[in-house]
Write a protein that holds these residues in place. Structure first.
Motif, PDB file in Angstrom:
ATOM      1  N   ASP A 196       0.833  -1.202   0.000  1.00  5.67           N
ATOM      2  CA  ASP A 196       0.000   0.000   0.000  1.00  5.67           C
ATOM      3  C   ASP A 196       0.872   1.257   0.000  1.00  5.67           C
ATOM      4  OD1 ASP A 196      -2.661   1.261   0.202  1.00  5.67           O
ATOM      5  OD2 ASP A 196      -1.924   1.959   2.142  1.00  5.67           O
ATOM      6  N   LYS A 208       2.173   1.578  -3.595  1.00  5.87           N
ATOM      7  CA  LYS A 208       1.145   1.879  -4.599  1.00  5.87           C
ATOM      8  C   LYS A 208       0.433   3.209  -4.374  1.00  5.87           C
ATOM      9  CE  LYS A 208      -1.139  -1.995  -4.184  1.00  5.87           C
ATOM     10  NZ  LYS A 208      -2.147  -3.055  -4.433  1.00  5.87           N
ATOM     11  N   ASN A 209       0.281   3.593  -3.079  1.00 11.99           N
ATOM     12  CA  ASN A 209      -0.593   4.741  -2.795  1.00 11.99           C
ATOM     13  C   ASN A 209       0.002   5.832  -1.921  1.00 11.99           C
ATOM     14  OD1 ASN A 209      -2.883   3.458  -4.150  1.00 11.99           O
ATOM     15  ND2 ASN A 209      -2.946   2.096  -2.378  1.00 11.99           N
ATOM     16  N   ASN A 210       0.977   5.502  -1.094  1.00  8.11           N
ATOM     17  CA  ASN A 210       1.365   6.445  -0.041  1.00  8.11           C
ATOM     18  C   ASN A 210       2.851   6.798  -0.015  1.00  8.11           C
ATOM     19  OD1 ASN A 210      -1.326   6.549   1.087  1.00  8.11           O
ATOM     20  ND2 ASN A 210      -0.936   4.477   1.861  1.00  8.11           N
ATOM     21  N   TYR A 221       1.749   3.529  -8.636  1.00 17.17           N
ATOM     22  CA  TYR A 221       1.865   4.836  -7.984  1.00 17.17           C
ATOM     23  C   TYR A 221       2.212   5.917  -8.996  1.00 17.17           C
ATOM     24  CZ  TYR A 221       3.638   8.582  -5.035  1.00 17.17           C
ATOM     25  OH  TYR A 221       3.856   9.797  -4.451  1.00 17.17           O
ATOM     26  N   GLN A 269      -0.696   6.843 -10.976  1.00 18.78           N
ATOM     27  CA  GLN A 269      -1.672   7.579 -10.169  1.00 18.78           C
ATOM     28  C   GLN A 269      -1.353   9.065 -10.118  1.00 18.78           C
ATOM     29  OE1 GLN A 269      -2.190   6.074  -6.184  1.00 18.78           O
ATOM     30  NE2 GLN A 269      -3.040   7.996  -5.460  1.00 18.78           N
ATOM     31  N   VAL A 279      -1.333  12.839  -5.528  1.00 19.92           N
ATOM     32  CA  VAL A 279      -0.825  12.747  -4.171  1.00 19.92           C
ATOM     33  C   VAL A 279       0.092  13.934  -3.935  1.00 19.92           C
ATOM     34  CG1 VAL A 279       0.558  11.386  -2.576  1.00 19.92           C
ATOM     35  CG2 VAL A 279      -0.939  10.238  -4.227  1.00 19.92           C
TER      36      VAL A 279
END
Length: 259
Positions: free
Chosen positions: A21, A24-26, A59, A62, A70
């Motif tokens: 996670d 991929k996202n943070n 990521y 994204q 982000v």
């Protein structure tokens, strides 16, 4: 500097899902130099490298997509740039103070502050020093004229009798104001003097607050080497986040290997 041992211990307690996670996202929630540690832990757990690369690619897609990006934390350079510019300005004006203070003991130098000759001496000194800050003549002229006008207003009787400690605060304000009026501030030439200023400014970065001084300096010196390699003719404006990230990762890895 980050306590990498503590970071690794914390990350090791996370599950594979939590680590993925992060990738991929943070990633933006962590210092760039921490991401390789996440990858290393997953590899040690037997996770396929291809799966890790896929998570990282997710990521990247994204943050480039039309969806809300982000928000990345300011890079190492971004956080140090302001104090760095002020540091250079203080250096320039400090040199100017020495020049004009010594002029009183020089029979050939003008005695009347802000006469044409006195002002020209100040202008020439600042203009010459500003060569390290600006790439073009117009920016140097604008910066120099701004400094001169503010000094004349603040010190109509000249600088020779002003205590250096008293000058420092006004120099800070003057330099900050005049630097903001130019959008082309750069390091045109890499010299030992200004590399020293750069190192000292970078070492004031809050993210290095708890780091041992020797390790901190070693990291900052490495960081400058990376910047010089990428920008051999000087730094103009904002440094892209990926360049800052790579420089930080490279230096963090080097320091770790040398321990």
């Amino acid at each position: 500097m980050i306590d990498y041992e503590a970071v690794r211990k914390t990350l090791t307690n996370k599950s594979d899902e939590q680590l993925f996670d992060i990738l991929k996202n943070n990633q933006a929630d962590y210092n760039p130099s921490v991401i390789p540690i996440v990858e290393q832990i997953l590899i040690e757990r037997g996770i396929a490298l291809n799966d890790i690369e896929t998570a990282k690619a997710t990521y990247e897609k994204q943050i480039k997509s039309d969806r809300p990006k982000v928000k990345e934390k300011p890079g190492f350079w971004d956080r140090a740039a302001k104090s760095l510019i002020i540091g250079i300005i203080l250096y320039v004006l400090g040199y100017l103070t020495v020049e004009l203070t010594n002029s009183r003991s020089n029979p050939a130098a003008p005695e009347r502050p802000w006469s044409k000759t006195y002002e020209k001496a100040a202008y020439d000194t600042i203009y010459k020093s500003a060569d390290t800050l600006f790439q073009d003549a117009e920016s140097k002229k604008k910066f120099t004229s701004c400094i001169i006008e503010k000094l004349k207003t603040t010190y109509p009787n000249g600088l020779a009798d002003i205590q250096k400690d008293s000058l420092r605060n006004i120099y800070y304000k003057i330099g900050q104001t005049c630097a903001k009026e130019s959008s082309t501030t750069v390091f045109k030439r890499w010299t030992p003097e200004f590399e020293k200023i750069l190192i000292n400014s970078l070492m004031q970065n809050k993210s290095l607050k708890t780091v041992n001084e020797k390790v901190k300096r070693k990291f900052c010196e490495c960081y400058i080497i990376q910047l010089k390699s990428t920008y051999p003719n000087g730094i103009a404006g904002k440094i892209p986040g990926d360049v800052q990230k790579q420089a930080a990762i490279t230096c963090a890895d080097q320091i770790k290997l040398n321990k």
